[in-house]
Design an enzyme around this catalytic site. Structure first.
Site, PDB file in Angstrom:
ATOM      1  CD  GLU A 241      33.769  41.996  -3.713  1.00  0.00           C
ATOM      2  OE1 GLU A 241      34.069  43.065  -4.288  1.00  0.00           O
ATOM      3  OE2 GLU A 241      34.027  40.872  -4.170  1.00  0.00           O
TER       4      GLU A 241
ATOM      5  CE  LYS B 193      38.676  41.808  -8.205  1.00  0.00           C
ATOM      6  NZ  LYS B 193      38.218  42.934  -7.359  1.00  0.00           N
TER       7      LYS B 193
END
Length: 212
Positions: free
Chosen positions: A42, A131
């Site tokens: 990411e 998340k």
């Protein structure tokens, strides 16, 4: 496509968060991380020219790599991520417009949540995984309490103040995905240093999750 993709079956539930990554170092750093055994990468959008980095990483790594962006805050950000070839969308919050645009592209989504209300909203909006952020504030106990009321099929990740030393405790709370940021990469680190940290994280994951 009109729905988010399921979170893929990775060999390890580890996501490398490369905040501050520069395009000039992106390929070398990501080759080291992927080579160590971390398949998901990411690049936060508050990094220098993040879409340039994402595009080059996607080109350099095998198709099995899950490459994308973090700190995705707007629908325009989602468009930019798609144009760069990224498939993973990570955000610090849950935003209906962002999720809707991601669904149009069939992206893997991991929005940030902190409360049961946000978690269930994210599930309703089709999140591939949750998340919990910042995980260090909630702690394993806080996540465990919320995990008890969430659907068993929901994939739960811990991000924010999490390192490879925390895997076992969070595993007991039902966490199976970890986002590793500054414990893995900080701007200015050499490729060798990042590689060593990635290998240590992989070894810690294997030990915590019983991988031979």
């Amino acid at each position: 496509m009109t729905e988010t993709a399921p979170f893929p079956k990775l060999e390890r539930g580890l996501v490398a968060i490369l905040r501050g990554l520069k395009p000039s170092e992106a390929v070398a750093i990501c080759h080291a991380i992927f080579g160590a055994g971390i398949e998901a990468i990411e690049v936060p959008l508050n990094s220098p020219k993040p879409f340039v980095s994402i595009d080059s990483i996607v080109e350099a790594l095998p198709p099995t790599a899950l490459v994308g962006a973090g700190t995705v805050l707007t629908a325009a950000d989602v468009d930019g991520l798609h144009k760069a070839g990224g498939r993973l969308l990570v955000s610090p919050n849950i935003d209906a417009e962002v999720m809707d645009r991601a669904m149009q592209y069939g992206m893997v989504t991991m929005p940030g949540v902190f409360t049961p209300t946000e978690a269930f909203q994210a599930i309703r909006l089709g999140a591939s995984a949750l998340k919990f952020f910042p995980a260090s504030v909630l702690g394993a106990a806080g996540i465990s309490a919320m995990r008890a009321v969430l659907p068993a099929s929901v994939l739960v990740g811990a991000v924010g103040g999490v390192s490879d030393k925390d895997f076992a405790g969070y595993k007991a709370a039902g966490v199976s995905v970890f986002g590793l940021g500054s414990s893995l990469f900080k701007p200015g680190m050499s490729v060798d240093e990042v590689a060593a940290r990635a290998k240590a994280a992989v070894q810690a994951w294997d030990a915590a999750f019983g991988v031979a």
